[in-house]
Design a protein around this motif. Structure first.
Motif, short mmCIF file in Angstrom:
data_model
loop_
_atom_site.label_atom_id
_atom_site.label_comp_id
_atom_site.label_asym_id
_atom_site.label_seq_id
_atom_site.Cartn_x
_atom_site.Cartn_y
_atom_site.Cartn_z
N ARG A 187 0.99 1.02 -1.01
CA ARG A 187 0.47 -0.50 -1.09
C ARG A 187 1.11 -1.53 -0.15
N LYS A 188 2.25 -1.24 0.24
CA LYS A 188 3.33 -1.89 1.03
C LYS A 188 2.71 -1.74 2.62
N VAL A 189 2.47 -0.47 2.99
CA VAL A 189 2.11 0.03 4.16
C VAL A 189 0.82 -0.99 4.61
N LEU A 190 -0.14 -0.73 3.64
CA LEU A 190 -1.39 -1.36 3.94
C LEU A 190 -1.32 -2.72 3.98
N GLY A 191 -0.53 -3.40 3.19
CA GLY A 191 -0.14 -4.94 3.05
C GLY A 191 0.45 -5.26 4.54
N GLU A 192 0.90 -4.23 5.07
CA GLU A 192 1.40 -4.91 6.33
C GLU A 192 0.33 -4.97 7.64
N GLN A 193 -0.81 -4.47 7.17
CA GLN A 193 -1.83 -4.55 8.28
C GLN A 193 -2.60 -5.92 8.09
N PRO A 194 -2.67 -6.61 9.06
CA PRO A 194 -3.43 -8.09 9.11
C PRO A 194 -4.80 -7.70 8.79
N PHE A 195 -5.52 -6.63 9.29
CA PHE A 195 -6.84 -6.45 9.18
C PHE A 195 -7.17 -6.33 7.73
N SER A 196 -6.23 -5.38 7.00
CA SER A 196 -6.43 -4.96 5.63
C SER A 196 -6.17 -6.01 4.83
N ARG A 197 -5.47 -7.01 5.18
CA ARG A 197 -5.12 -8.24 4.35
C ARG A 197 -6.52 -9.23 4.26
N LEU A 198 -6.98 -9.16 5.71
CA LEU A 198 -8.58 -10.03 5.92
C LEU A 198 -9.32 -9.47 5.02
#
Length: 143
Positions: free
Chosen positions: A13-24
């Motif tokens: 979850r942390k790794v995914l959260g570090e991806q700006p596009f995933s957060r978008l």
């Protein structure tokens, strides 16, 4: 085949959260481990194309990230998508897009994974919308 670098759900979850596009997109990891991963995102208006279906790029994004997460659950975080194919089976409509991926074969430098991309409606009915298969490159092979 797991090593000390194998991810857990919290780290995934942390790794995914570090991806700006995933957060978008508002993506989230809902299941992770033992060669499997599930990624979900809410199907909001901004993610639709002109006919009201989820845009194909959104389905591809979900498959790509789920494939790589599944690989990471086996070989660790040093992975990146080498390539994948996706077949769109039917339009994706509903409340949530769910991508479920699993490892088919994990090697020292490459992991092959498959993914089902599913649309989930407001009452929880699942509809298979796309299938994908990918090669995930291992950037940091295990010793």
């Amino acid at each position: 085949m797991s090593d000390s670098r194998t991810l857990d759900l919290e780290l995934a979850r942390k790794v995914l959260g570090e991806q700006p596009f995933s957060r978008l997109l508002g993506a989230r990891v809902t299941a992770f481990g033992d060669g499997e991963a599930t990624l979900e995102l809410d199907l909001r208006e901004e993610l639709l194309q002109q006919y009201g279906y989820a845009h194909g790029g959104v389905l591809s994004y979900a498959a790509d990230n789920a494939l790589t997460l599944a690989a990471g659950s086996v070989v660790g975080s040093g992975v990146i998508t080498s390539g994948f194919t996706i077949d769109y089976l039917r339009p994706a409509t509903g409340a949530v897009l769910r991508a479920r991926a699993r490892v088919v074969r994990a090697g020292r430098t490459r992991v092959v994974c498959r993914c089902d991309v599913i649309a989930v409606d407001a009452v929880g009915t699942e509809t298979l919308c796309a299938v994908a298969q990918g090669d995930i490159a291992v950037l940091e092979p295990s010793a």
